[in-house]
Design a protein around this motif. Structure first.
Motif, PDB file in Angstrom:
ATOM      1  N   TYR A  22       0.833  -1.194   0.000  1.00 41.99           N
ATOM      2  CA  TYR A  22       0.000   0.000   0.000  1.00 41.99           C
ATOM      3  C   TYR A  22       0.869   1.246   0.000  1.00 41.99           C
ATOM      4  N   LYS A  23       0.560   2.177  -0.879  1.00 42.65           N
ATOM      5  CA  LYS A  23       1.133   3.510  -0.834  1.00 42.65           C
ATOM      6  C   LYS A  23      -0.050   4.469  -0.832  1.00 42.65           C
ATOM      7  N   ASN A  51      -7.659 -13.868   6.211  1.00 43.34           N
ATOM      8  CA  ASN A  51      -6.645 -12.958   5.659  1.00 43.34           C
ATOM      9  C   ASN A  51      -7.265 -11.633   5.223  1.00 43.34           C
ATOM     10  N   LEU A  52      -8.432 -11.696   4.573  1.00 42.45           N
ATOM     11  CA  LEU A  52      -9.115 -10.470   4.166  1.00 42.45           C
ATOM     12  C   LEU A  52      -9.581  -9.683   5.386  1.00 42.45           C
ATOM     13  N   TRP A  95      -7.427  -3.604   9.545  1.00 42.33           N
ATOM     14  CA  TRP A  95      -6.269  -2.756   9.824  1.00 42.33           C
ATOM     15  C   TRP A  95      -6.198  -1.569   8.871  1.00 42.33           C
ATOM     16  N   VAL A  96      -6.405  -1.823   7.575  1.00 41.59           N
ATOM     17  CA  VAL A  96      -6.240  -0.766   6.573  1.00 41.59           C
ATOM     18  C   VAL A  96      -7.276   0.340   6.732  1.00 41.59           C
ATOM     19  N   MET A 100      -6.934   4.777   6.222  1.00 40.29           N
ATOM     20  CA  MET A 100      -7.956   5.502   5.471  1.00 40.29           C
ATOM     21  C   MET A 100      -8.897   6.291   6.375  1.00 40.29           C
ATOM     22  N   ASN A 101      -8.760   6.093   7.679  1.00 37.51           N
ATOM     23  CA  ASN A 101      -9.573   6.820   8.661  1.00 37.51           C
ATOM     24  C   ASN A 101     -11.064   6.508   8.543  1.00 37.51           C
ATOM     25  N   TYR A 102     -11.385   5.254   8.188  1.00 39.91           N
ATOM     26  CA  TYR A 102     -12.768   4.786   8.166  1.00 39.91           C
ATOM     27  C   TYR A 102     -12.977   3.853   9.350  1.00 39.91           C
TER      28      TYR A 102
END
Length: 219
Positions: free
Chosen positions: A3-4, A117-118, A124-125, A130-132
């Motif tokens: 991820y970038k 895994n998903l 986490w992401v 992403m601040n969601y």
């Protein structure tokens, strides 16, 4: 997946073009279009595939799953008529893209994913990069999350052989569920409105193709 987290002019322009594609395909709810135009879909892709992120296509994300086609996300979301503060159960977190669209519309989202895994990646992401903020659960989506019921809306993002009765019971009276129902090759989009304790109104709409809903009350 690497991820970038970059949201530059090029990606913003691509999102605007995607919104126009969806509008031409018949998505009319401007709030839904605005949400699609806000969520940075390239965050869910390896940098190698960023050129695919704003095309109106589904794309593999691993574990035999896909990030849904933006039109499909917009179509299901439009049917739900999300209001600010709606308590929404999402069956099949997947990449988290649909989750983000619901959150952009002001929903309080409870989302469940059976692939560990998903689940680990998405929980986490979304909050950390992403601040969601959503409520993430690992488990069998076909039986819902009864502990937090009832819900104003339920969205199922995988194809089911039938409408699971256990999910219907988790709707508020006046609540709505959107679910694709059919065989493993194609499904019809179904909306179900709970109008009474044991009364439901069902409508059958367009044909789609989703990955199968796997679980005790599905495949």
């Amino acid at each position: 997946m690497a991820y970038k987290f970059i949201d530059n002019y090029r990606e913003k322009g691509a999102r605007k073009r995607l919104v126009e594609v969806l509008r031409k395909k018949g998505i009319a709810d401007e709030r839904v279009l605005e949400a699609i135009g806000t969520v940075p879909r390239h965050y869910f892709f390896d940098e190698t595939f960023w050129n695919q992120a704003y095309k109106d296509i589904a794309f593999p994300i691993g574990e035999g799953q896909t990030i849904s086609q933006p039109y499909t996300v917009a179509y299901q979301t439009e049917l739900l008529h999300i209001c600010q503060g709606d308590k929404v159960l999402e069956i099949g977190t997947g990449s988290g893209y649909q989750t983000c669209v619901l959150l952009e519309l002001g929903a309080k989202v409870y989302t469940i994913e059976r692939q560990a895994n998903l689940y680990d990646r998405t929980r986490w992401v979304l909050p950390n990069k992403m601040n969601y903020k959503a409520n993430f659960f690992l488990g069998d989506g076909s039986i819902g999350i009864a502990a937090h019921a009832p819900y104003d809306k339920i969205i199922v993002t995988a194809g089911a052989p039938t409408v699971p009765g256990v999910l219907l019971k988790q709707l508020k009276i006046g609540g709505m569920m959107v679910i694709p129902v059919g065989d493993e090759k194609s499904q019809k989009m179904i909306t179900v409105l709970r109008v009474g304790e044991n009364d439901f109104e069902e409508m059958t709409l367009d044909t789609f193709r989703f990955v199968p809903l796997v679980g005790d009350k599905a495949w």
